[in-house]
Scaffold this active site. Structure first.
Site, PDB file in Angstrom:
ATOM      1  N   GLU A 265       0.887  -1.166   0.000  1.00 18.63           N
ATOM      2  CA  GLU A 265       0.000   0.000   0.000  1.00 18.63           C
ATOM      3  C   GLU A 265       0.918   1.207   0.000  1.00 18.63           C
ATOM      4  O   GLU A 265       1.692   1.400   0.939  1.00 18.63           O
ATOM      5  CB  GLU A 265      -0.886  -0.071   1.243  1.00 18.63           C
ATOM      6  CG  GLU A 265      -2.050   0.877   1.168  1.00 18.63           C
ATOM      7  CD  GLU A 265      -1.844   2.052   2.058  1.00 18.63           C
ATOM      8  OE1 GLU A 265      -1.281   3.051   1.542  1.00 18.63           O
ATOM      9  OE2 GLU A 265      -2.209   1.989   3.231  1.00 18.63           O
ATOM     10  N   CYS A 302      -2.383   8.066   4.854  1.00 22.17           N
ATOM     11  CA  CYS A 302      -2.423   7.695   3.430  1.00 22.17           C
ATOM     12  C   CYS A 302      -3.720   8.155   2.783  1.00 22.17           C
ATOM     13  O   CYS A 302      -3.820   8.219   1.562  1.00 22.17           O
ATOM     14  CB  CYS A 302      -2.217   6.198   3.259  1.00 22.17           C
ATOM     15  SG  CYS A 302      -2.881   5.232   4.578  1.00 22.17           S
TER      16      CYS A 302
HETATM   17  P1  NAP Z   1       9.410   3.594   3.524  1.00 24.99           P
HETATM   18  O1  NAP Z   1      10.613   4.419   3.408  1.00 24.99           O
HETATM   19  O2  NAP Z   1       8.899   2.990   2.278  1.00 24.99           O
HETATM   20  O3  NAP Z   1       9.725   2.436   4.596  1.00 24.99           O
HETATM   21  C1  NAP Z   1       8.779   1.422   4.927  1.00 24.99           C
HETATM   22  C2  NAP Z   1       9.525   0.131   5.226  1.00 24.99           C
HETATM   23  O4  NAP Z   1      10.075  -0.410   4.017  1.00 24.99           O
HETATM   24  C3  NAP Z   1      10.706   0.320   6.160  1.00 24.99           C
HETATM   25  O5  NAP Z   1      10.823  -0.808   6.968  1.00 24.99           O
HETATM   26  C4  NAP Z   1      11.885   0.427   5.219  1.00 24.99           C
HETATM   27  O6  NAP Z   1      13.097   0.042   5.813  1.00 24.99           O
HETATM   28  C5  NAP Z   1      11.479  -0.525   4.108  1.00 24.99           C
HETATM   29  N1  NAP Z   1      12.077  -0.149   2.813  1.00 24.99           N
HETATM   30  C6  NAP Z   1      12.067   1.073   2.250  1.00 24.99           C
HETATM   31  N2  NAP Z   1      12.703   1.043   1.051  1.00 24.99           N
HETATM   32  C7  NAP Z   1      13.113  -0.242   0.874  1.00 24.99           C
HETATM   33  C8  NAP Z   1      13.851  -0.907  -0.152  1.00 24.99           C
HETATM   34  N3  NAP Z   1      14.285  -0.255  -1.233  1.00 24.99           N
HETATM   35  N4  NAP Z   1      14.096  -2.212  -0.014  1.00 24.99           N
HETATM   36  C9  NAP Z   1      13.674  -2.885   1.082  1.00 24.99           C
HETATM   37  N5  NAP Z   1      12.977  -2.301   2.093  1.00 24.99           N
HETATM   38  C10 NAP Z   1      12.710  -0.999   1.993  1.00 24.99           C
HETATM   39  O7  NAP Z   1       8.216   4.383   4.172  1.00 24.99           O
HETATM   40  P2  NAP Z   1       8.179   5.312   5.450  1.00 24.99           P
HETATM   41  O8  NAP Z   1       9.509   5.364   6.123  1.00 24.99           O
HETATM   42  O9  NAP Z   1       7.059   4.828   6.251  1.00 24.99           O
HETATM   43  O10 NAP Z   1       7.858   6.733   4.878  1.00 24.99           O
HETATM   44  C11 NAP Z   1       8.586   7.351   3.842  1.00 24.99           C
HETATM   45  C12 NAP Z   1       7.660   7.918   2.798  1.00 24.99           C
HETATM   46  O11 NAP Z   1       6.683   6.938   2.456  1.00 24.99           O
HETATM   47  C13 NAP Z   1       6.823   9.097   3.262  1.00 24.99           C
HETATM   48  O12 NAP Z   1       7.459  10.306   3.096  1.00 24.99           O
HETATM   49  C14 NAP Z   1       5.598   8.972   2.402  1.00 24.99           C
HETATM   50  O13 NAP Z   1       5.787   9.574   1.164  1.00 24.99           O
HETATM   51  C15 NAP Z   1       5.420   7.525   2.201  1.00 24.99           C
HETATM   52  N6  NAP Z   1       4.438   6.905   3.098  1.00 24.99           N
HETATM   53  C16 NAP Z   1       3.310   6.431   2.593  1.00 24.99           C
HETATM   54  C17 NAP Z   1       2.410   5.819   3.432  1.00 24.99           C
HETATM   55  C18 NAP Z   1       1.179   5.244   2.923  1.00 24.99           C
HETATM   56  O14 NAP Z   1       0.192   5.372   3.555  1.00 24.99           O
HETATM   57  N7  NAP Z   1       1.216   4.518   1.856  1.00 24.99           N
HETATM   58  C19 NAP Z   1       2.643   5.678   4.773  1.00 24.99           C
HETATM   59  C20 NAP Z   1       3.832   6.165   5.266  1.00 24.99           C
HETATM   60  C21 NAP Z   1       4.711   6.767   4.401  1.00 24.99           C
HETATM   61  P3  NAP Z   1      13.974   1.067   6.681  1.00 24.99           P
HETATM   62  O15 NAP Z   1      13.585   0.768   8.067  1.00 24.99           O
HETATM   63  O16 NAP Z   1      15.370   0.713   6.357  1.00 24.99           O
HETATM   64  O17 NAP Z   1      13.630   2.446   6.264  1.00 24.99           O
END
Ligand code: NAP
Length: 525
Positions: A265, A302
Site C-alpha cells: 500500500e 495515506c
Molecule cells: P518507507 O521508506 O517505504 O519504509 C517502509 C519500510 O520499508 C521500512 O521498513 C523500510 O526500511 C522498508 N524499505 C524502504 N525502502 C526499501 C527498499 N528499497 N528495499 C527494502 N525495504 C525498503 O516508508 P516510510 O519510512 O514509512 O515513509 C517514507 C515515505 O513513504 C513518506 O514520506 C511517504 O511519502 C510515504 N508513506 C506512505 C504511506 C502510505 O500510507 N502509503 C505511509 C507512510 C509513508 P527502513 O527501516 O530501512 O527504512
C-alpha cells in the site's frame, strides 16, 4: 518490559552485531537510547527457517485456537500500558490521545480477526459430491477451500506505529489465516516494535503456539528486508510505505526463482471533488472540514486529501478563501521522522518551482526538530493535466487546489488520475444526477468512494476497502484494512476424491466446523 534492542527470532534473541542504530525523537531530532542491532544474514535465515517449520503446525490449528492466540496478543499489548504509550510518543512525536486511540484500534483489529478465524466461513468451502452414474463420464467428488500461503514477511509503516505495524492489520490478517509472520521493524519506531513483538511472543507462550509463528527483525530494509523477501520460505509480503520502497520489494519478489505476491500500500492523493450545488449550499462547512482532514495527524495519513477540485466560480472562491484562512491558522506540529520531514519540505519547494502553480499558503516553521507546517497550492485544470508531478503525493499537511471551469475540465482531471485509495465527492442530489459519469470514472480509479464526507479515518469493519488500483497499491484487488484483508494470504486448494479422514473439518460430511458452505450449488450451514 525492557527494550533490549535485539531482534526476536522465535523464542530466542539476535546478537549485538556491528551494525547498530538508535531511534530519533522527532521533536528534538536527538537520538534516544538504547541501541538497536541489525539482524545478521544468519539470523534472518534462522527466523525464516523457524517460520517455515512453525507454519506446518500453526496452519493446522483450529480457528478457535488461532482466535485464542489473537485475543491473547491483544491482552498482552493492553498490559504494556503506559510503557508502550510513552515509547511510541517519543519515537513518533504523536500525541498521547492518538497513541492510545491507535492501541485500541490495534487490539480491536486483532479481536475482529479472532472472530473471523473462529467463525470460519472465510475459507469459502465448496463441495460438489460425486455422480458415479453420470453419462458419458462419472463426476468425481470435488471439495475446495482457502488455505494459508506460508510464512509472510510484513514491513511496518512509519505513520501508524501500532495499527499498521508489528501487530497491525497485515500481521493480524496473516495470523488469522494460519500463516506464520516475520516483521521487519520500521527503523523509526524500533522500541515500540520490540515491545509489541514481546507481547506477541508472550501470547505464543501462553496459548501454546509453535515457536517461530512470529519473529521480529531489526535493521535496514535494503539489507535485512531484502534478505527476508528473497528467502525461499517466504510466500507473501505485506507492506505500507513509500512508492519507491513498495516498488523495490515488488521487483525483488518478482525476480525470485519462485516469484511471490507483494501486497504494497503505497499511498495516494485522495482527490476531493466539490460539485456546484454542494459548493453553493455548504461553502463554509466544506472549507472547515477540508482543513481538518488535510491537517489531521500533520497530514501523515495515506487517506489525506492532497488534491481538491473546486469550481472556478464565486462560490468556489468563497471556499478557497475560507480554506486558505483556516490553513494559515493551522498550528505547526512535529512530523514522524527526519526523513519524512525532509521529503515534505523538498516536495513543497519542488511544487512551487512550476511558474503556473500559485502558492496560497506556506506557513513558516521554527528551526529544530521536524516541524510540519500547512501548505496550499492552486492550479488550473489545464496546468494539472500538463504537469504529471501535480498528481503525486506530498506526504504531509499539503493540499493542491485544482480550479475547474467546465464539466469537461472536471471529467478530464478525473480521467487523468492515477489509481487512488479514495475519492470524495461533495454534491446535492441534482449534482449526482448531473455528474453521474464522474462516479463511473471513479469506480475504475479508486478503492473507496466517500460521499459528502472526508477521506481521513478508515473504519475497521468487514465491508472496508483500503486498497485501489496501482500505484495506490501493488494489487488493486486487495485491501489492507477490514476482514477482506485475509484474502491476501490465502489460496484455493481443491481435494478430489479425498477420503473423509484426510479432509479438513471444513470440508467433511456433516459440517463439523459448523461454517457456511456451498454444497452442490446451494449455500448451507
Ligand atoms: P518507507 O521508506 O517505504 O519504509 C517502509 C519500510 O520499508 C521500512 O521498513 C523500510 O526500511 C522498508 N524499505 C524502504 N525502502 C526499501 C527498499 N528499497 N528495499 C527494502 N525495504 C525498503 O516508508 P516510510 O519510512 O514509512 O515513509 C517514507 C515515505 O513513504 C513518506 O514520506 C511517504 O511519502 C510515504 N508513506 C506512505 C504511506 C502510505 O500510507 N502509503 C505511509 C507512510 C509513508 P527502513 O527501516 O530501512 O527504512
Amino acid at each position: 518490559m525492557q527494550i533490549n534492542g535485539l531482534s526476536l527470532i522465535g523464542s530466542s534473541t539476535g546478537a549485538q552485531t556491528d551494525s547498530s542504530f538508535k531511534a530519533i525523537d522527532p521533536s528534538t531530532a536527538q537520538e534516544i537510547e538504547p541501541s538497536f542491532y541489525a539482524a545478521t544474514a544468519d539470523e534472518t535465515n534462522r527466523a525464516a527457517d523457524k517460520a517455515q517449520s512453525a507454519f506446518l503446525k500453526y496452519s493446522r490449528k483450529s480457528g478457535a485456537e488461532r482466535a485464542a492466540f489473537l485475543r491473547a496478543i491483544a491482552n498482552h499489548i493492553e498490559a504494556l500500558g503506559d510503557t508502550l504509550t510513552q515509547r511510541a510518543m517519543v519515537e513518533t512525536g504523536l500525541p498521547e490521545g492518538r497513541i492510545k486511540g491507535e492501541t485500541g484500534r490495534t487490539t480491536g483489529q486483532l479481536r475482529l480477526f479472532a472472530t473471523v478465524a473462529e467463525e470460519g466461513s472465510w475459507v469459502e468451502a465448496r463441495i460438489d459430491t460425486a455422480l458415479p452414474d453420470r453419462q458419458p463420464l462419472p463426476k468425481p467428488d470435488i471439495r475446495s477451500m482457502k488455505r494459508p500461503l506460508g510464512p509472510v514477511a510484513v514491513f511496518a509503516a512509519s505513520n501508524f506505529p501500532l495499527a499498521f505495524s508489528v501487530a497491525g492489520g497485515d500481521t493480524a490478517s496473516a495470523l488469522a489465516s494460519g500463516c506464520s509472520v516475520i516483521v521487519k521493524a520500521h527503523s523509526s519506531h524500533p522500541g515500540t516494535s520490540e515491545l509489541v513483538g514481546q507481547a506477541i511472543l508472550a501470547a505464543i507462550e501462553e496459548t501454546g503456539m509453535p515457536v517461530g509463528t512470529f519473529s521480529l527483525l531489526h535493521g535496514s530494509g535494503r539489507v535485512v528486508g531484502a534478505a527476508l523477501v528473497t528467502h525461499p520460505s517466504i510466500q507473501a509480503v505485506g507492506f505500507t510505505g513509500s512508492t519507491a520502497g513498495g516498488l523495490a520489494l515488488m521487483r525483488l519478489a518478482s525476480e525470485r526463482p519462485q516469484p511471490i505476491p507483494v501486497f504494497a500500500e503505497m499511498g495516494s492523493v485522495n482527490p476531493l471533488f466539490i460539485l456546484p450545488g454542494a459548493a453553493a449550499e455548504n461553502a463554509a462547512e466544506l472549507a472547515a472540514g477540508l482543513q481538518v482532514s488535510a491537517t489531521m495527524g500533520v497530514g501523515q495519513f495515506c487517506t489525506n486529501p492532497g488534491i481538491a477540485l473546486v469550481e472556478d466560480s464565486q462560490t468556489g472562491n468563497e471556499i478557497v478563501e475560507s480554506f486558505v484562512g483556516a490553513m494559515r491558522d493551522a498550528p505547526t506540529a512535529t512530523m514522524l521522522n527526519p526523513t519524512i520531514h525532509k521529503a515534505y519540505t523538498s516536495g513543497l519547494s519542488k511544487r512551487g518551482e512550476n511558474e503556473k502553480v500559485k502558492t496560497l499558503v506556506e506557513n513558516a516553521t521554527e528551526s529544530g526538530g521536524c516541524p510540519g507546517a500547512a501548505a496550499v497550492f492552486e492550479v488550473t485544470a489545464d496546468t494539472f493535466l500538463e504537469d504529471e508531478s501535480l498528481g503525486k503525493e506530498i506526504f504531509g499537511p499539503e493540499t493542491t487546489l485544482v480550479r475547474w471551469k467546465t464539466k469537461q475540465d472536471l471529467m478530464a482531471v478525473a480521467e487523468d488520475l492515477e489509481g487512488q485509495l479514495t475519492a470524495t465527492v461533495h454534491g446535492t442530489d441534482k449534482d449526482f444526477e448531473d455528474y453521474a459519469d464522474l462516479i463511473a470514472i471513479l469506480e475504475r480509479k479508486v478503492g473507496r468512494i466517500v460521499y459528502n464526507g472526508f477521506p481521513t479515518g478508515v473504519e475497521v469493519c468487514p465491508s472496508m476497502v483500503h486498497g485501489g488500483p496501482f500505484p495506490a497499491t501493488s494489487d488493486g484487488k486487495s485491501t489492507s484494512v477490514g476482514t477482506y484483508a485475509i484474502e491476501r494470504f490465502i489460496r484455493l486448494v481443491a481435494y478430489q476424491s479425498s477420503p473423509q479422514s484426510l479432509l479438513p473439518d471444513e470440508l467433511k460430511d456433516g459440517n463439523p466446523a459448523g461454517i457456511w458452505r456451498m454444497v452442490n450449488g446451494e449455500y448451507t450451514r
